[in-house]
Design a protein around this motif. Structure first.
Motif, mmCIF file in Angstrom:
data_model
loop_
_atom_site.group_PDB
_atom_site.id
_atom_site.type_symbol
_atom_site.label_atom_id
_atom_site.label_comp_id
_atom_site.label_asym_id
_atom_site.label_seq_id
_atom_site.Cartn_x
_atom_site.Cartn_y
_atom_site.Cartn_z
ATOM 1 N N VAL A 32 42.240 68.053 26.684
ATOM 2 C CA VAL A 32 43.100 68.401 25.553
ATOM 3 C C VAL A 32 43.123 69.917 25.360
ATOM 4 O O VAL A 32 44.189 70.517 25.152
ATOM 5 C CB VAL A 32 42.616 67.696 24.272
ATOM 6 C CG1 VAL A 32 43.271 68.290 23.038
ATOM 7 C CG2 VAL A 32 42.916 66.205 24.355
ATOM 8 N N ALA A 33 41.946 70.537 25.437
ATOM 9 C CA ALA A 33 41.899 71.996 25.308
ATOM 10 C C ALA A 33 42.689 72.667 26.421
ATOM 11 O O ALA A 33 43.422 73.647 26.185
ATOM 12 C CB ALA A 33 40.440 72.460 25.327
ATOM 13 N N LEU A 34 42.568 72.134 27.641
ATOM 14 C CA LEU A 34 43.317 72.702 28.763
ATOM 15 C C LEU A 34 44.820 72.525 28.566
ATOM 16 O O LEU A 34 45.610 73.462 28.791
ATOM 17 C CB LEU A 34 42.870 72.029 30.060
ATOM 18 C CG LEU A 34 43.560 72.490 31.352
ATOM 19 C CD1 LEU A 34 43.286 73.964 31.600
ATOM 20 C CD2 LEU A 34 43.083 71.656 32.526
ATOM 21 N N SER A 35 45.248 71.334 28.138
ATOM 22 C CA SER A 35 46.675 71.066 27.948
ATOM 23 C C SER A 35 47.258 71.937 26.839
ATOM 24 O O SER A 35 48.340 72.525 26.995
ATOM 25 C CB SER A 35 46.895 69.585 27.620
ATOM 26 O OG SER A 35 46.426 68.763 28.663
ATOM 27 N N LEU A 36 46.533 72.018 25.733
ATOM 28 C CA LEU A 36 47.028 72.843 24.625
ATOM 29 C C LEU A 36 47.043 74.322 24.986
ATOM 30 O O LEU A 36 47.957 75.057 24.607
ATOM 31 C CB LEU A 36 46.172 72.601 23.383
ATOM 32 C CG LEU A 36 46.251 71.196 22.782
ATOM 33 C CD1 LEU A 36 45.352 71.091 21.557
ATOM 34 C CD2 LEU A 36 47.683 70.842 22.419
ATOM 35 N N GLY A 37 46.021 74.748 25.759
ATOM 36 C CA GLY A 37 46.007 76.159 26.169
ATOM 37 C C GLY A 37 47.154 76.488 27.094
ATOM 38 O O GLY A 37 47.844 77.514 26.924
ATOM 39 N N LEU A 38 47.391 75.636 28.079
ATOM 40 C CA LEU A 38 48.516 75.863 28.986
ATOM 41 C C LEU A 38 49.848 75.762 28.241
ATOM 42 O O LEU A 38 50.777 76.532 28.510
ATOM 43 C CB LEU A 38 48.476 74.850 30.132
ATOM 44 C CG LEU A 38 47.320 74.996 31.121
ATOM 45 C CD1 LEU A 38 47.340 73.870 32.144
ATOM 46 C CD2 LEU A 38 47.374 76.348 31.829
#
Length: 302
Positions: A32-38
């Motif tokens: 989730v952190a990766l998706s939101l960051g991207l």
């Protein structure tokens, strides 16, 4: 078939275990952190790039004109976000598999081992580095296959066949290795692959189709684009649970297959005890010699 069905229902039951549910949130938080960051850094540039490609296409412009004349020109607004989402989805699936393989699978295999196979010897035929390279190599091949097959997705039947096949092959490669890495030797792992390759591939394909279930989450189209922040974590969590189930399924199957293989090898290697010749006089009871006295007429044999 008995081993396949037995491992299936055991994996489904283990998904209700509190440890499995807790572990499913760990890769979810990272993804989730990766998706939101991207999404924060690249969502708008990706939309602008896709919109520019659509506007530059002559045949797409004709489609827009026809849609506007039909009164559904508002679909133009939702098309670019949908294309970006559909393009990113396979990579989210692959990252979910990698996260589960690296973070959840060892714990899930240990859970199955300690609860069901506590006496199974650990020969440690695989290593963490070996598993990492095996997973990365398999994922690279799967990504290449996904990219190459994207044009074929435009053919309606193939989009329902090719992605699950590719994800199933990837699941089979990664999950089988990780489930056997601690307990099986290299020779045992190769022998299990040789005997159960078709079944393991079928399990991977089935879990690949199960991995397509979250597609229903964003089937609403434009609504998904509006609720991107909410529905993407939900879809990723569903993916994580599917892969956790597949990890448990493979663990139950291959560890039971390994146990059966070792039992078979032990039975074949058991020494055959040859019968020992026993002297006949040992088997026959010794007859006592007759006794006589001096006044008897009985004479003993010469």
């Amino acid at each position: 078939m008995k081993l396949l069905l037995d491992s299936f229902w055991r994996a489904a039951a283990y998904c209700m275990h509190h440890r499995v549910i807790a572990l499913s949130f760990l890769p979810l938080l990272i993804l989730v952190a990766l998706s939101l960051g991207l999404g924060y850094f690249y969502w708008e540039p990706a939309l602008d790039m896709v919109r520019g490609m659509l506007d530059a296409s002559e045949w797409v412009g004709r489609i827009w004109t026809w849609l506007e004349s039909a009164g559904v020109g508002q679909l133009k607004v939702a098309l670019a976000p949908l294309l970006v989402i559909f393009a990113v989805t396979p990579f989210i699936v692959v990252l979910s598999l990698l996260a589960v393989a690296m973070m959840m699978t060892p714990a899930l295999v240990a859970l199955v081992s300690e609860r069901r196979f506590p006496q199974l010897e650990k020969k440690k035929g695989g290593t963490f580095i070996g598993g990492l390279f095996w997973s990365l190599g398999s994922i690279l091949l799967a990504l290449v296959a996904l990219i190459v097959s994207i044009p074929l997705w435009l053919v309606p039947p193939l989009i329902l066949v090719l992605p699950p096949l590719i994800w199933g092959w990837l699941t089979y490669r990664v999950m089988s290795y990780d489930a056997l890495a601690l307990h099986a030797s290299k020779e045992e792992r190769r022998e299990i692959y040789r005997r159960h390759r078709i079944t393991l591939l079928g399990m991977g394909v089935l879990t690949g189709y199960l991995g397509a279930a979250p597609s229903l989450v964003w089937a609403s189209g434009a609504l998904f684009a509006a609720a991107f922040v909410v529905l993407v974590p939900l879809a990723i969590w569903i993916y994580t649970l599917v892969f956790a189930f597949s990890s448990l399924w493979f663990a139950h199957y291959v560890l039971a297959a390994l146990q059966a293989l070792r039992a078979e090898v032990a039975a074949q290697a058991a020494p055959i005890v040859a019968p020992v010749a026993v002297p006949l006089e040992i088997l026959e009871p010794i007859q006592p010699k007759p006794t006589y006295d001096a006044g008897s007429s009985y004479l003993p044999p010469p």
